[in-house]
Design an enzyme around this catalytic site. Sequence first.
Site, PDB file in Angstrom:
ATOM      1  N   GLY A 208      -2.654   2.776   8.227  1.00  0.00           N
ATOM      2  CA  GLY A 208      -3.302   2.323   6.786  1.00  0.00           C
ATOM      3  C   GLY A 208      -3.589   0.910   6.738  1.00  0.00           C
ATOM      4  O   GLY A 208      -3.497   0.206   7.807  1.00  0.00           O
ATOM      5  N   ASN A 209      -4.040   0.366   5.606  1.00  0.00           N
ATOM      6  CA  ASN A 209      -4.116  -0.964   5.377  1.00  0.00           C
ATOM      7  C   ASN A 209      -3.660  -1.508   4.030  1.00  0.00           C
ATOM      8  O   ASN A 209      -2.985  -0.438   3.362  1.00  0.00           O
ATOM      9  CB  ASN A 209      -5.539  -1.307   5.448  1.00  0.00           C
ATOM     10  CG  ASN A 209      -6.365  -0.451   4.378  1.00  0.00           C
ATOM     11  OD1 ASN A 209      -6.128  -0.753   3.353  1.00  0.00           O
ATOM     12  ND2 ASN A 209      -7.514   0.160   4.887  1.00  0.00           N
ATOM     13  N   ARG A 210      -3.667  -2.643   3.768  1.00  0.00           N
ATOM     14  CA  ARG A 210      -2.852  -3.283   2.638  1.00  0.00           C
ATOM     15  C   ARG A 210      -3.489  -3.314   1.104  1.00  0.00           C
ATOM     16  O   ARG A 210      -3.278  -3.628   0.196  1.00  0.00           O
ATOM     17  CB  ARG A 210      -2.522  -4.824   2.938  1.00  0.00           C
ATOM     18  CG  ARG A 210      -1.319  -4.689   3.774  1.00  0.00           C
ATOM     19  CD  ARG A 210      -1.330  -6.269   4.351  1.00  0.00           C
ATOM     20  NE  ARG A 210      -1.292  -7.029   3.455  1.00  0.00           N
ATOM     21  CZ  ARG A 210      -1.818  -8.312   3.703  1.00  0.00           C
ATOM     22  NH1 ARG A 210      -2.209  -8.690   4.728  1.00  0.00           N
ATOM     23  NH2 ARG A 210      -1.442  -9.334   2.526  1.00  0.00           N
ATOM     24  N   SER A 211      -4.675  -2.439   1.196  1.00  0.00           N
ATOM     25  CA  SER A 211      -5.333  -2.299  -0.185  1.00  0.00           C
ATOM     26  C   SER A 211      -4.774  -1.560  -1.304  1.00  0.00           C
ATOM     27  O   SER A 211      -4.055  -0.301  -0.789  1.00  0.00           O
ATOM     28  CB  SER A 211      -6.966  -1.480   0.267  1.00  0.00           C
ATOM     29  OG  SER A 211      -7.470  -1.068  -1.014  1.00  0.00           O
ATOM     30  N   ALA A 274     -11.318   0.163   1.069  1.00  0.00           N
ATOM     31  CA  ALA A 274     -10.937  -0.425   2.599  1.00  0.00           C
ATOM     32  C   ALA A 274     -10.874   0.658   3.432  1.00  0.00           C
ATOM     33  O   ALA A 274      -9.742   1.566   3.414  1.00  0.00           O
ATOM     34  CB  ALA A 274      -9.545  -1.175   2.478  1.00  0.00           C
TER      35      ALA A 274
END
Length: 400
Positions: A208-211, A274
């Site tokens: 995943g990512n931090r969005s 994102a």
Amino acid sequence: MTTLAGRRIVLGVTGGIAAYKAVEVCRRLVDAGAHVTPVLTDGALRMVGETTFSALASEPARTRLWDDPETPIPHTRLGQSADLILVCPATARIISDVRTGRSADLLTATILASRAPLMICPAMHTEMWEQASVQENLAVLADRSVVIVPPESGRLAGGDLGHGRLAEPATILAAVEAVLSAGDLQQQTVLVTAGGTREPIDAVRYIGNRSSGRQGHCIASEARNRGASVVLITTRPDTAPAGVRVVAVETAAEMASACAAEAPAADVIVMAAAVADFRPEQRVDGKLKKGDGPPPVQLVATEDILASLGAAKRPDQVVIGFAAETNDLLANAKSKLAAKNLDAIVANDVSKPQVGFEHATNEVVILLADGSHVDVALTEKREVARRVLDAAVSLLSERR
Ligand code: CTP
């Protein structure tokens, strides 16, 4: 010209300690070009001086229903000419009076004598704020389309800490602007994507990512405030704003198919999500066991959703992307703008403090396909949302 230039605002001030903050709100509204008429209740006059408001506002503060030297019926003049009535701070008393339609003084009479939108900024002690009666009154007002700017948590009068503190002046100004700019996206369908995608490795793990989805959600709620019919495709449906159609997705592939289904009906598309560029080729059924050692995770490219939307863009459609960069901001954003056939791209340098992922604030440059750009210095994401939609509105008007 700002949204507020020349707009007539009745600033109702009631008798809460936070009345002193209404002085700042008054000054900021005037600075933004609004024509502000303060109306102070008897309670407010015990908290703050009439002269202060008269000195800062566009015309002298009003305090009485009777004996106005200019007109025998000041409430109808004020009510009929207002573009907005803003009650700041709003005590439990005025909230109750507005709910029941009680005309007790100049402010309540003016509210009754007006068809202008009404905005209420409650401020009170936590115990008062939490009373079922107060909450029920506010719910009824919200149902009647009164705009409520909710209070925040923090220090209250008497040194207490809790919920009920007046919203910050910047938040109130933003809400005023939102209401007064309403309408420029009426009849338009706006498609917004938000949040970071999650690409599963096994039944419990993902890449995943931090969005947080916050910027996209702000764009969706702003577009709704401006009259658009909004479709929000998000990986964070839990924090989606009210009044928009939410399509919940998790992976890039799900977001791609939701976008493909919704895009043909959209007038404006804002791709704030994102999206993962790569996903594990295989999703393992069940949970990988630690004892089996580190799994070989083979990554494969996902679809570039925005590039597909840009390629399929109709001439009357506006497609806006985002560019999250850590270096060469403008050069990278420009090449994405061209490569994905966009009308505009919102470039942010996510390596800067307080910018982008996980922050309530953002600093962006909006690059337009015609080579012009709009710089938006570090500000709240809601303000960035407004500026992005301003760009969308002007691009739409060039098309038609
Ligand atoms: N985007 C997309 N689909 C992807 C990747 C990105 O639709 N698979 C969109 C994003 O939503 C954003 C824009 O493309 O609006 C740019 O995303 P960004 O991550 O900044 O750039 P990439 O195109 O992924 O390129 P790079 O990672 O090399 O910077």
